[in-house]
Design a protein around this motif. Structure first.
Motif, PDB file in Angstrom:
ATOM      1  N   LEU A  69       2.005   3.058   8.300  1.00 37.78           N
ATOM      2  CA  LEU A  69       1.356   2.957   7.005  1.00 37.78           C
ATOM      3  C   LEU A  69       2.287   2.212   6.052  1.00 37.78           C
ATOM      4  O   LEU A  69       3.474   2.504   5.977  1.00 37.78           O
ATOM      5  N   PHE A  70       1.750   1.220   5.360  1.00 37.08           N
ATOM      6  CA  PHE A  70       2.524   0.528   4.334  1.00 37.08           C
ATOM      7  C   PHE A  70       1.899   0.834   2.990  1.00 37.08           C
ATOM      8  O   PHE A  70       0.684   0.754   2.824  1.00 37.08           O
ATOM      9  N   GLU A  71       2.756   1.178   2.045  1.00 38.09           N
ATOM     10  CA  GLU A  71       2.245   1.503   0.727  1.00 38.09           C
ATOM     11  C   GLU A  71       2.891   0.562  -0.283  1.00 38.09           C
ATOM     12  O   GLU A  71       4.095   0.367  -0.270  1.00 38.09           O
ATOM     13  N   ASP A  72       2.065  -0.027  -1.148  1.00 38.17           N
ATOM     14  CA  ASP A  72       2.618  -1.043  -2.038  1.00 38.17           C
ATOM     15  C   ASP A  72       3.281  -0.420  -3.243  1.00 38.17           C
ATOM     16  O   ASP A  72       3.000   0.692  -3.632  1.00 38.17           O
ATOM     17  N   ALA A  73       4.199  -1.175  -3.805  1.00 42.61           N
ATOM     18  CA  ALA A  73       4.753  -0.791  -5.093  1.00 42.61           C
ATOM     19  C   ALA A  73       4.741  -2.044  -5.971  1.00 42.61           C
ATOM     20  O   ALA A  73       5.746  -2.420  -6.551  1.00 42.61           O
ATOM     21  N   TYR A 106       7.492   1.485   3.793  1.00 39.05           N
ATOM     22  CA  TYR A 106       7.018   1.659   5.153  1.00 39.05           C
ATOM     23  C   TYR A 106       6.974   3.150   5.467  1.00 39.05           C
ATOM     24  O   TYR A 106       7.940   3.865   5.245  1.00 39.05           O
ATOM     25  N   ASN A 107       5.831   3.619   5.959  1.00 34.34           N
ATOM     26  CA  ASN A 107       5.637   5.034   6.298  1.00 34.34           C
ATOM     27  C   ASN A 107       6.217   5.989   5.253  1.00 34.34           C
ATOM     28  O   ASN A 107       7.192   6.701   5.519  1.00 34.34           O
ATOM     29  N   PRO A 108       5.621   6.036   4.067  1.00 31.75           N
ATOM     30  CA  PRO A 108       6.197   6.827   2.971  1.00 31.75           C
ATOM     31  C   PRO A 108       6.411   8.306   3.312  1.00 31.75           C
ATOM     32  O   PRO A 108       7.320   8.933   2.782  1.00 31.75           O
ATOM     33  N   LYS A 109       5.611   8.834   4.218  1.00 31.56           N
ATOM     34  CA  LYS A 109       5.745  10.261   4.553  1.00 31.56           C
ATOM     35  C   LYS A 109       6.758  10.507   5.665  1.00 31.56           C
ATOM     36  O   LYS A 109       7.085  11.652   5.971  1.00 31.56           O
ATOM     37  N   ALA A 110       7.223   9.431   6.330  1.00 29.97           N
ATOM     38  CA  ALA A 110       8.153   9.621   7.447  1.00 29.97           C
ATOM     39  C   ALA A 110       9.452   8.871   7.179  1.00 29.97           C
ATOM     40  O   ALA A 110      10.295   9.349   6.437  1.00 29.97           O
ATOM     41  N   GLU A 111       9.596   7.671   7.718  1.00 27.54           N
ATOM     42  CA  GLU A 111      10.841   6.923   7.529  1.00 27.54           C
ATOM     43  C   GLU A 111      11.066   6.566   6.067  1.00 27.54           C
ATOM     44  O   GLU A 111      12.206   6.518   5.607  1.00 27.54           O
ATOM     45  N   ALA A 112       9.987   6.268   5.356  1.00 27.23           N
ATOM     46  CA  ALA A 112      10.060   5.902   3.939  1.00 27.23           C
ATOM     47  C   ALA A 112      11.081   4.793   3.686  1.00 27.23           C
ATOM     48  O   ALA A 112      11.981   4.931   2.867  1.00 27.23           O
ATOM     49  N   ILE A 113      10.940   3.707   4.407  1.00 31.51           N
ATOM     50  CA  ILE A 113      11.855   2.588   4.216  1.00 31.51           C
ATOM     51  C   ILE A 113      11.315   1.695   3.101  1.00 31.51           C
ATOM     52  O   ILE A 113      10.189   1.213   3.164  1.00 31.51           O
TER      53      ILE A 113
END
Lengths: 170, 316
Positions: free
Chosen positions: B173-177, B201-208
């Motif tokens: 999952l990619f989340e924009d900012a 990238y993967n906000p709930k997991a790796e959150a890179i």
């Protein structure tokens, strides 16, 4: 099959038969009705909101399929006669570069035709033809009258069918 | 065409439009029209067949912008607000719909053929440009969602901290900012490059966090983050492909998608790496004539496609 639908089928059998005859099915009308009946029996259809229009539409689709396979057969036979092989191109995958260029050109041309009709006509046409939204709903969305939507659609269809005929003869 | 026939065709067109409407119910009136003249049914059939063929020539894009090279989309007009999101295209769905049996759901698919590009506008300030050979899914009722199933797309996203834009790619999952970014999906490998703003990238997991100028690759070798020139992100939109030490296998997939050619690389050629910019050209022979030597390779026609191989000797 929902018992409601079968009852409606039986009650309206004469009207459906009349429709198929008018649609050009001739002597095969009875057989087509029989086919419809079998299809209805096979499928376990859930409740249908407007059963009678549904049955008519089904009959109409049967006739459209018949027409389509007849013209396709004709074309294939013609291709063979002309020695062009009989392979029908599948438009979905892996088309040759030349064909793709032609396709892109056609898309460009269609885009230009649609645009020349004006934004509202183009939008009405797309909503109706590509997304299957009914005219009444489109009129509501746009805040225009149903007649306006009908006229827009006729205008767009005329232009697009004329374009299609032009492309077919190229 | 004589007057009577033209009149009949006009009437037939009216019935095509009416019967195509999902709400059409007046089949008795239609029957009466058909019965009035035996020529009516064939006229209707012919126009319905023409109608069925139209999907092949209608460019399925909601807004404008064919989006090759220098099209700035200046002729663009906006869709009324009420239609944005709800009214984007259902392009790929169309072909599978049988007449009158609409099966509408909230999720719709947009597909481009190799070599074809398309722009989908989701709301004011958010649009997605699909490169060739790409399949994406969107949600009619959620303009802040997209799924990239395969291919490549450039995202220009209106940032809303309260309602971030999300893209799913495979399981990631990619989340924009607040963002312009490009994602490529081939098989199970994913590449993302960010040219403006930031993507998580993967906000709930790796959150890179990937700020502008960073790229992430997730493939069989695992997860890697690297630098990328911001003007190299989604450069296919400007008709060029830019790379820093990228494997030729990846580059050939990008070329195939962008130009719509079938392209393979020999194992030796595929393992090579390339840094630089390749200018895309619609003429494959001209394109490979320039691009292959640039990569230290040669390109030969193979069947209906092209083969990239090592060495720059003349094609055999």
């Amino acid at each position: 099959m929902a018992t409601g639908l079968s009852a409606i089928f039986l009650n309206n059998r004469p009207a459906l038969l009349r429709f198929l005859r008018a649609r050009g099915a001739g002597d095969e009308s009875e057989d087509l009705l029989q086919d419809m009946w079998m299809k209805l029996e096979e499928k376990d259809l859930g409740p249908i909101a407007d059963p009678l229009p549904y049955l008519y539409r089904m009959a109409n689709n049967l006739m459209l399929d018949r027409y389509r396979s007849a013209t396709r057969r004709e074309r294939r036979e013609q291709d063979w006669a002309e020695g062009a092989g009989g392979v029908m191109a599948d438009p979905s995958e892996d088309i040759a570069v030349d064909e793709r260029l032609v396709l892109n050109e056609r898309l460009e041309e269609a885009r230009a035709v649609l645009r020349s009709l004006g934004p509202r006509v183009e939008m009405v046409f797309r909503r109706f033809r590509l997304e299957g939204v009914g005219q009444r709903l489109i009129a509501e969305e746009l805040g225009v009258s149903l007649t306006t939507v009908e006229k827009d659609l006729q205008k767009a269809y005329r232009a697009m069918i004329a374009l299609k005929q032009k492309l077919d003869t190229e | 065409m004589n007057g009577a026939k033209a009149m009949m065709n006009e009437e037939a067109l009216g019935w095509v439009i009416r019967t195509r409407d999902p709400e059409f119910a007046d089949w008795e009136a239609f029957t009466a029209w058909l019965e009035a003249d035996p020529a009516h049914a064939p006229a209707y059939d012919a126009l319905m067949a023409a109608d069925a063929d139209l999907v092949r020539i209608i460019p399925a894009e909601p807004v404008v912008i064919a989006a090759p090279a220098n099209d700035a989309g200046t002729r663009g007009w906006r869709w009324p607000r009420s239609l944005i999101g709800g009214g984007a295209v259902a392009a790929a769905l169309v072909a599978t719909l049988s007449i009158g049996m609409w099966n509408r759901s909230d999720i719709y698919t947009v597909t481009t053929r190799p070599g074809e590009t398309r722009t989908v506008a989701l709301d004011e300030g958010t649009h997605i440009e699909l490169n060739g050979g790409t399949t994406m899914r969107f949600d009619r009722h959620d303009a802040r969602f997209a799924a990239l199933d395969s291919g490549e797309a450039a995202f220009t996203v209106r940032h809303d901290p309260a309602d971030p834009f999300r893209v799913t790619v495979g399981n990631a999952l990619f989340e924009d900012a607040g963002t312009v970014f490009n994602i490529v999906r081939t098989g199970t490998a994913t590449r993302i490059g960010v040219s403006e703003g930031e993507v998580i990238y993967n906000p709930k997991a790796e959150a890179i966090a990937l700020p502008a100028g960073r790229a992430l690759t997730d493939d069989e070798n695992g997860l890697r983050v690297m630098d990328i020139a911001t003007d190299a992100v989604a450069s296919w939109r400007q008709g060029r492909l830019s790379y820093a030490n990228a494997p030729v296998t990846q580059i050939s997939a990008d070329i195939a998608r962008s130009l719509g050619v079938r392209l393979t690389a020999t194992p030796g050629a595929g393992a090579m790496r390339f840094t630089g910019t390749i200018r895309l050209d619609r003429d494959p022979a001209r394109f490979f004539g320039q691009a292959a030597p640039l990569m230290g390779l040669s390109a030969v026609r193979e069947g209906d496609g092209w083969l990239l191989k090592e060495g720059d000797g003349p094609p055999r």
